[in-house]
Design a protein around this motif. Structure first.
Motif, mmCIF file in Angstrom:
data_model
loop_
_atom_site.group_PDB
_atom_site.id
_atom_site.type_symbol
_atom_site.label_atom_id
_atom_site.label_comp_id
_atom_site.label_asym_id
_atom_site.label_seq_id
_atom_site.Cartn_x
_atom_site.Cartn_y
_atom_site.Cartn_z
ATOM 1 N N ARG A 97 -18.235 8.538 28.627
ATOM 2 C CA ARG A 97 -19.327 7.567 28.490
ATOM 3 C C ARG A 97 -19.765 7.052 29.845
ATOM 4 O O ARG A 97 -20.920 6.706 30.050
ATOM 5 C CB ARG A 97 -18.919 6.401 27.577
ATOM 6 N N SER A 113 -26.170 9.152 23.118
ATOM 7 C CA SER A 113 -24.788 8.696 23.241
ATOM 8 C C SER A 113 -24.264 8.198 21.914
ATOM 9 O O SER A 113 -25.025 7.747 21.062
ATOM 10 C CB SER A 113 -24.652 7.615 24.314
ATOM 11 N N ARG A 129 -27.310 8.849 15.271
ATOM 12 C CA ARG A 129 -26.421 7.847 15.846
ATOM 13 C C ARG A 129 -26.668 6.479 15.231
ATOM 14 O O ARG A 129 -27.755 6.186 14.768
ATOM 15 C CB ARG A 129 -26.580 7.791 17.365
ATOM 16 N N LEU A 131 -27.289 2.484 15.190
ATOM 17 C CA LEU A 131 -27.994 1.526 16.037
ATOM 18 C C LEU A 131 -27.758 0.133 15.491
ATOM 19 O O LEU A 131 -27.316 -0.024 14.357
ATOM 20 C CB LEU A 131 -29.497 1.820 16.016
ATOM 21 N N TYR A 132 -28.107 -0.869 16.274
ATOM 22 C CA TYR A 132 -27.944 -2.256 15.841
ATOM 23 C C TYR A 132 -26.564 -2.466 15.217
ATOM 24 O O TYR A 132 -26.433 -2.932 14.091
ATOM 25 C CB TYR A 132 -29.061 -2.669 14.881
ATOM 26 N N ALA A 133 -25.556 -2.079 15.984
ATOM 27 C CA ALA A 133 -24.168 -2.273 15.561
ATOM 28 C C ALA A 133 -23.912 -1.705 14.169
ATOM 29 O O ALA A 133 -23.246 -2.322 13.350
ATOM 30 C CB ALA A 133 -23.813 -3.750 15.624
ATOM 31 N N LYS A 135 -25.938 -1.213 11.727
ATOM 32 C CA LYS A 135 -26.742 -1.691 10.597
ATOM 33 C C LYS A 135 -27.747 -0.630 10.156
ATOM 34 O O LYS A 135 -28.318 -0.734 9.080
ATOM 35 C CB LYS A 135 -27.465 -2.985 10.969
ATOM 36 N N GLN A 250 -18.436 -5.718 17.431
ATOM 37 C CA GLN A 250 -19.666 -5.577 18.203
ATOM 38 C C GLN A 250 -19.451 -5.766 19.695
ATOM 39 O O GLN A 250 -20.020 -5.055 20.500
ATOM 40 C CB GLN A 250 -20.644 -6.626 17.706
ATOM 41 N N GLN A 270 -19.998 -9.303 12.856
ATOM 42 C CA GLN A 270 -19.746 -8.679 14.163
ATOM 43 C C GLN A 270 -18.452 -7.872 14.164
ATOM 44 O O GLN A 270 -18.289 -6.961 14.961
ATOM 45 C CB GLN A 270 -19.670 -9.739 15.271
ATOM 46 N N ASP B 12 -30.697 -10.850 17.640
ATOM 47 C CA ASP B 12 -29.488 -11.631 17.439
ATOM 48 C C ASP B 12 -28.545 -10.875 16.503
ATOM 49 O O ASP B 12 -28.993 -10.175 15.591
ATOM 50 C CB ASP B 12 -29.901 -12.974 16.818
ATOM 51 N N THR B 13 -27.222 -11.015 16.739
ATOM 52 C CA THR B 13 -26.268 -10.211 15.968
ATOM 53 C C THR B 13 -26.315 -10.490 14.468
ATOM 54 O O THR B 13 -25.903 -9.656 13.677
ATOM 55 C CB THR B 13 -24.823 -10.432 16.458
ATOM 56 N N THR B 15 -29.017 -10.888 12.770
ATOM 57 C CA THR B 15 -30.285 -10.405 12.226
ATOM 58 C C THR B 15 -30.083 -9.341 11.156
ATOM 59 O O THR B 15 -29.295 -8.415 11.331
ATOM 60 C CB THR B 15 -31.152 -9.788 13.349
ATOM 61 N N ILE B 17 -31.318 -6.146 9.529
ATOM 62 C CA ILE B 17 -32.196 -5.073 9.990
ATOM 63 C C ILE B 17 -32.921 -4.460 8.795
ATOM 64 O O ILE B 17 -32.307 -4.090 7.798
ATOM 65 C CB ILE B 17 -31.376 -3.996 10.737
ATOM 66 N N PRO B 37 -25.642 -9.993 24.813
ATOM 67 C CA PRO B 37 -24.435 -10.760 25.156
ATOM 68 C C PRO B 37 -23.736 -10.298 26.445
ATOM 69 O O PRO B 37 -23.258 -11.125 27.210
ATOM 70 C CB PRO B 37 -23.514 -10.566 23.955
ATOM 71 N N LEU B 120 -23.293 -2.591 27.984
ATOM 72 C CA LEU B 120 -24.042 -1.911 26.940
ATOM 73 C C LEU B 120 -24.959 -2.889 26.252
ATOM 74 O O LEU B 120 -24.698 -4.087 26.232
ATOM 75 C CB LEU B 120 -23.069 -1.239 25.960
ATOM 76 N N ILE B 122 -26.434 -4.178 22.823
ATOM 77 C CA ILE B 122 -25.892 -4.089 21.466
ATOM 78 C C ILE B 122 -26.905 -3.559 20.454
ATOM 79 O O ILE B 122 -26.553 -3.296 19.317
ATOM 80 C CB ILE B 122 -25.322 -5.442 20.982
ATOM 81 N N ASP B 123 -28.152 -3.369 20.860
ATOM 82 C CA ASP B 123 -29.113 -2.784 19.912
ATOM 83 C C ASP B 123 -29.071 -1.260 19.931
ATOM 84 O O ASP B 123 -28.827 -0.622 18.920
ATOM 85 C CB ASP B 123 -30.544 -3.299 20.161
ATOM 86 N N ASP B 124 -29.207 -0.665 21.127
ATOM 87 C CA ASP B 124 -29.201 0.808 21.174
ATOM 88 C C ASP B 124 -27.811 1.374 21.441
ATOM 89 O O ASP B 124 -27.598 2.572 21.319
ATOM 90 C CB ASP B 124 -30.226 1.344 22.186
ATOM 91 N N ASN B 125 -26.872 0.511 21.823
ATOM 92 C CA ASN B 125 -25.481 0.941 21.990
ATOM 93 C C ASN B 125 -25.378 2.175 22.891
ATOM 94 O O ASN B 125 -24.564 3.059 22.657
ATOM 95 C CB ASN B 125 -24.897 1.235 20.593
ATOM 96 N N ALA B 126 -26.223 2.234 23.925
ATOM 97 C CA ALA B 126 -26.300 3.451 24.732
ATOM 98 C C ALA B 126 -25.271 3.478 25.861
ATOM 99 O O ALA B 126 -24.696 4.521 26.157
ATOM 100 C CB ALA B 126 -27.703 3.599 25.310
ATOM 101 N N ALA B 127 -25.045 2.346 26.499
ATOM 102 C CA ALA B 127 -24.154 2.280 27.665
ATOM 103 C C ALA B 127 -24.534 3.347 28.683
ATOM 104 O O ALA B 127 -23.679 4.094 29.162
ATOM 105 C CB ALA B 127 -22.687 2.410 27.240
#
Ligand code: FAD
Ligand code: AMP
Lengths: 321, 257
Positions: A97, A113, A129, A131-133, A135, A250, A270, B12-13, B15, B17, B37, B120, B122-127
């Motif tokens: 990563r 990723s 993949r 997205l949004y943790a 969701k 999260q 989370q 916001d966490t 939210t 979706i 965050p 990273l 937290i929306d696209d979690n791409a890092a």
């Protein structure tokens, strides 16, 4: 024949995520070129051949025992260019990563990723993949990208049976020059000899219901019987009961084991974000209305201090330990 | 000392979706936007550094629609950053293009000592943006940073698996992608919030930053909600009975052990 480059990691054995990708490569009908870097890279070549690689590119040097972002990026760029692969797969480990976004950019390419599904044939590639943790999920479409880079989460794909008769040709790459700008000073190994959370097949996690750090021994005992790695909720990590590296969620690790056992965890959104991809989820909680039950496969309402020791006992019996 | 902090605004966490009917993306109405965050750790580390040096400028950069990302920039300014820079766009950009825009903007501003980002979004979690940005700026990067000691060399620690820590020494400028545990982000004070209102926020277009939105490398499509989990199976009885039954189900029904 179209080619796929699979990055493999491991000390003497290829990590499971790498085996999953070699298998996917082999089953796609593409020619598989594996790449390994490190102090014992060559040791992985024979195994890679048995799992479907036709050639293995290795860069082995004592100086590469520890990860260095600049040197590893240089070698991987050279290997991928040389391979002529149009797809590059790597398991989404901490090293990969860090490394692959930079390598992809250097090769003017895009990267997907942390993917959770991969469908690959000789001519097509389809990845999705979260997205949004977690969701929602989406398909990643490569548009203007000469090479398609995909980082896959471990434990998402099957591992094939090795063909003992097969072997791969080995091609050695010279060690890259040291970087003047960034040097690896030292690597301090963590205490845990267990599989990392992100790779673990079974996880037992404790939350605030554990009531204190001294009670995590209960989870350690259970974990050692079933070969699990111990995780935790943020409430527990923030309280200092366990290190932050054990936090799932999260703002912690995202995990996807076959079995996740949540002990004394309420199931805040989370926390769910980090573990809802687990195949089977077990919740142990004294509150029948705890939100964790809505996401679980099996739910046990009761006092964890009574249930967990009994569970350890039962597993011991069932697994003949 | 010249420091840049890259900030992304994310839902916001909490939210909920919802997906657009054509599955091309998420419904943006009703979303509450907050600073990513992890970027709070980046802002805090920059502030600590400036305080320790007793001098320097912290510029907060964000790529996104000006009308909303300005709010996240103001929050960072209220925490103590000096000025802001928005690369104003409503286009969807991939991580390559986002990094390209950030690099373009930072280069235009002149030289820098450190760029801090979150590990990273937290929306696209791409890092991915920090590493790509470092590539475009031609400087080293370190991600998942849990300890940062500036100097010559700068010493940076990153966390990997199983609690293992990798320690790097860096000569010259670099990109530092901050993890939780690096510091404890401060809250904006009331005087800080008042002062932030007067701090300058510059604007740039994507073209100014050297990005063509059409040259996208990866695009997202066919958004879906995760499949519903089947109803939970509750296991009743006393602790011993529950334990026995769970072990049986895991071995015989779920077959995971
Ligand atoms: C931006 C943001 C990011 C966050 N990131 C994360 C994250 O990454 N990971 C994370 O976990 N959280 C995260 N959180 C925090 C999250 O919102 C919750 O506060 C946290 O997950 C709660 O932890 P918990 O379940 O251990 O504690 P609690 O919510 O306090 O739950 C404890 C549970 O234990 C049960 N219990 C108590 N005693 C017993 C007993 N004797 N036997 C059985 N059950 C018992 C209770 O019924 C309760 O359900 C985040 C929050 C925010 C705002
Ligand atoms: N649109 C953006 N504007 C500014 N910084 C960003 C943007 N997107 C990502 N970043 C930075 O890059 C980090 C990692 O994001 P990502 O690679 O998208 O997970 C974030 O924590 C930010 O610091």
């Amino acid at each position: 024949m179209s080619k796929v480059f699979v990055f493999i990691e491991g000390q003497n054995e290829i990590k499971k995520g790498g085996l999953e990708l070699l298998t996917a490569g082999k089953n796609s009908g593409r020619e598989v070129v594996a790449g390994a870097v490190g102090a014992s890279a060559k040791a992985l070549a024979a195994q890679a051949g048995k799992y479907g690689a036709s050639s293995v590119f290795v860069c082995e040097a004592a100086g590469l025992a520890d990860y260095n972002p600049a040197q590893y990026a240089d070698v991987l760029t050279a290997m991928i260019k040389e391979s002529g692969a149009e797809v590059v797969l790597a398991s989404a480990t901490a090293l990969a990563r860090d490394l692959f976004p930079r390598v992809a950019a250097r090769l003017n390419s895009g990267l997907a990723s942390d993917c959770t599904t991969l469908e690959m044939t000789a001519s097509e590639l389809k990845v999705r993949r979260p997205l949004y943790a977690g969701k929602c999920t989406a398909e990643v479409e490569f548009v203007d990208s000469p090479i398609k880079f995909v980082l896959m989460r471990a434990n998402q794909l099957p591992v094939g049976t090795p063909d003992e008769a097969k072997s791969a040709s080995v091609r050695e790459f010279p060690a890259p020059a040291e970087s003047a700008a960034i040097k690896t000073k030292e690597v301090v190994k963590g205490a845990s000899s267990k599989a990392d959370l992100t790779e673990a097949n079974v996880i037992v996690s404790g939350g605030r219901g554990m009531q204190g750090p001294e009670h995590f021994k209960l989870l350690d005992d259970l974990a050692s019987v079933i070969g699990a790695t111990v995780g935790a909720s943020r409430a527990v990590a923030d309280a200092g009961w366990v290190p932050h590296s054990m936090q799932v969620g999260q703002t912690g690790k995202t995990v996807a084991p076959s079995l996740y056992i949540a002990v004394g965890i309420s199931g805040a959104i989370q926390h769910l974000a980090g573990m809802s991809g687990s195949k089977v989820i077990v919740a142990i909680n004294k509150d029948p209305d705890a939100p964790i039950f809505q996401k679980s496969t099996y739910g046990l309402v009761g006092d964890l201090f009574e249930i967990v020791p009994k569970l350890t006992e039962e597993f011991k019996k069932a697994l003949h330990k | 000392m010249k420091i840049f902090v890259c900030l992304k605004q994310v839902p916001d966490t909490e939210t909920r979706i919802q997906i657009k009917s054509d599955r091309s993306g998420i419904e943006e109405t009703g979303i509450k936007w907050v600073m990513n965050p992890y970027d709070e750790f980046a802002v805090e580390e920059a502030l600590k550094l400036k305080e320790a040096k007793g001098a320097g400028t912290i510029t907060v950069v964000s790529v996104g629609p000006k009308a909303r990302v300005t709010e996240a920039i103001r929050t960072a300014l209220a925490m103590g950053a000096d000025d802001g820079l928005v690369i104003d766009t409503t286009e969807y950009l991939d991580t390559f293009q986002t990094a390209q825009a950030l690099a373009g903007a930072i280069k235009k501003e002149g030289s820098f000592d450190y760029v801090f980002t979150g590990k990273l979004a937290i929306d696209d979690n791409a890092a991915s943006v920090p590493q790509i940005l470092a590539e475009f700026l031609n400087v080293p990067h370190v991600t998942v940073v849990s300890k940062f000691t500036p100097g010559s060399p700068t010493v940076v620690e990153r966390e990997t698996e199983g609690g293992t820590r990798e320690v790097f020494t860096i000569e010259g400028p670099c990109v530092v992608a901050c993890n939780k545990g690096l510091n404890t982000p401060r809250y904006a004070s009331l005087p800080g919030i008042m002062k932030a209102k007067k701090k300058p926020i510059k604007e740039m277009t994507l073209a100014d930053a050297g990005v063509a939105p059409s040259q996208i490398k990866v695009r997202l499509k066919d958004f879906q909600l995760p499949p519903e989990k089947p109803q939970v199976k509750m296991i009743s009885g006393d602790a011993a009975t529950q334990a026995k039954e769970l072990v049986r189900l895991l071995m015989e029904e779920a077959k995971v052990l």
